[in-house]
Design a protein around this motif. Structure first.
Motif, PDB file in Angstrom:
ATOM      1  N   LEU A 105       0.388  -0.713  -0.084  1.00  0.00           N
ATOM      2  CA  LEU A 105       0.187   0.333   0.186  1.00  0.00           C
ATOM      3  C   LEU A 105       0.800   0.896  -0.290  1.00  0.00           C
ATOM      4  O   LEU A 105       0.853   1.678  -0.980  1.00  0.00           O
ATOM      5  N   ASP A 106       2.364   1.177   0.933  1.00  0.00           N
ATOM      6  CA  ASP A 106       2.741   3.049   0.804  1.00  0.00           C
ATOM      7  C   ASP A 106       3.409   2.827  -0.364  1.00  0.00           C
ATOM      8  O   ASP A 106       2.996   3.805  -0.895  1.00  0.00           O
ATOM      9  N   ALA A 107       3.990   1.825  -1.185  1.00  0.00           N
ATOM     10  CA  ALA A 107       4.887   1.625  -2.544  1.00  0.00           C
ATOM     11  C   ALA A 107       3.443   1.885  -3.405  1.00  0.00           C
ATOM     12  O   ALA A 107       3.883   3.144  -4.106  1.00  0.00           O
ATOM     13  N   TRP A 108       1.975   2.125  -3.541  1.00  0.00           N
ATOM     14  CA  TRP A 108       0.849   2.261  -4.327  1.00  0.00           C
ATOM     15  C   TRP A 108       0.589   4.053  -4.487  1.00  0.00           C
ATOM     16  O   TRP A 108       0.677   4.396  -5.065  1.00  0.00           O
ATOM     17  N   LEU A 109       1.077   4.052  -2.780  1.00  0.00           N
ATOM     18  CA  LEU A 109       0.453   5.783  -2.209  1.00  0.00           C
ATOM     19  C   LEU A 109       1.378   6.802  -2.867  1.00  0.00           C
ATOM     20  O   LEU A 109       1.293   7.492  -3.805  1.00  0.00           O
ATOM     21  N   ARG A 110       2.336   5.976  -2.813  1.00  0.00           N
ATOM     22  CA  ARG A 110       4.235   6.838  -2.724  1.00  0.00           C
ATOM     23  C   ARG A 110       4.523   7.093  -4.694  1.00  0.00           C
ATOM     24  O   ARG A 110       4.610   8.236  -5.223  1.00  0.00           O
ATOM     25  N   ALA A 111       3.881   6.221  -5.018  1.00  0.00           N
ATOM     26  CA  ALA A 111       4.172   6.293  -6.679  1.00  0.00           C
ATOM     27  C   ALA A 111       2.858   6.985  -7.032  1.00  0.00           C
ATOM     28  O   ALA A 111       3.554   7.509  -7.858  1.00  0.00           O
ATOM     29  N   ALA A 112       1.587   7.560  -6.660  1.00  0.00           N
ATOM     30  CA  ALA A 112       0.747   8.236  -6.951  1.00  0.00           C
ATOM     31  C   ALA A 112       1.190   9.992  -6.419  1.00  0.00           C
ATOM     32  O   ALA A 112      -0.324  10.714  -6.605  1.00  0.00           O
ATOM     33  N   GLY A 113       1.632   9.567  -5.028  1.00  0.00           N
ATOM     34  CA  GLY A 113       1.904  11.318  -4.900  1.00  0.00           C
ATOM     35  C   GLY A 113       1.210  11.588  -3.867  1.00  0.00           C
ATOM     36  O   GLY A 113       0.709  12.583  -3.790  1.00  0.00           O
ATOM     37  N   VAL A 114       0.113  10.530  -3.259  1.00  0.00           N
ATOM     38  CA  VAL A 114      -0.556  10.883  -2.808  1.00  0.00           C
ATOM     39  C   VAL A 114      -0.174  10.929  -0.868  1.00  0.00           C
ATOM     40  O   VAL A 114       0.374  10.201  -0.337  1.00  0.00           O
ATOM     41  N   ARG A 115      -0.531  11.852  -0.453  1.00  0.00           N
ATOM     42  CA  ARG A 115      -0.244  12.085   0.775  1.00  0.00           C
ATOM     43  C   ARG A 115      -1.588  12.235   2.135  1.00  0.00           C
ATOM     44  O   ARG A 115      -0.977  12.244   2.696  1.00  0.00           O
TER      45      ARG A 115
END
Length: 194
Positions: A105-115
């Motif tokens: 999940l963390d990798a997916w969120l970071r790849a999408a620029g989600v903060r």
């Protein structure tokens, strides 16, 4: 409240097995499912990302065990999967935190620029709270939709008993007071994304 255009809604363990009252005991917040559905509709309509988390229990007697009917998402969640205009992730886990699931999940969120993430689902004081805590520890701005969660009465050490409502309040106080998340109502979130 400001919700970013790519804030992710993380819907935790909204599975049929949680309807088994003989296994779980009394629950609180009968409106939780309606509130979760409203959040899903708002997020999907706005094109924001949605994460569907499923708990694959390793316990053979669990209503959430893999292969059991209770492992499936509740109908209103399943019928919304794939219906949004934004990105969607489906992940499975066998522990409390969605951040220890597959895919990462963390990798997916970071790849999408989600903060920013919004956490809703079951159980308030277990997987929803643990996901929110870890999200806070990882540096996300976390919103915890308390009224879009529910939990069950529980017995702890020395026979201590807490009702589902008491456990939900304890979660809200811990997340808010500990700086892990902003505890909010789902209608505030829906209004913020419309």
């Amino acid at each position: 409240m400001e919700i970013t255009e790519n804030a992710a809604l993380v819907v935790v363990d909204v599975q049929r097995g949680f309807e088994d009252e003989t296994y779980w005991g009394p629950r609180n917040n009968p409106e939780a499912d309606r509130k979760i559905a409203e959040l899903l509709d708002a997020w999907q309509t706005s094109g924001r990302p949605v994460v569907f988390v499923r708990h694959d229990s390793l316990k053979p007697d669990s209503p959430l065990r893999v292969g059991g009917a209770g492992n499936a998402f509740k109908e209103y969640v399943e019928e919304r999967r794939g219906k949004g205009t934004g990105p969607e992730l489906f992940l499975t886990k066998s522990v409390n935190s969605a951040f220890y699931g597959t895919p990462d999940l963390d990798a997916w969120l970071r790849a999408a620029g989600v903060r920013q993430i919004v956490v809703a689902g079951i159980q308030t004081n277990m997987c929803a709270e643990t996901t929110a805590r870890m999200g806070g520890n990882l540096g996300y701005e976390v919103f915890f939709a308390l009224d879009a969660t529910h939990t069950y009465d529980a017995v702890g050490p020395w026979g201590w008993k807490l009702s589902a409502d008491e456990l939900a309040r304890a979660t809200a106080v811990t997340l808010h007071g500990g700086g892990f998340a902003k505890v909010v109502r789902s209608e505030e979130l829906v209004a913020a994304v419309r």
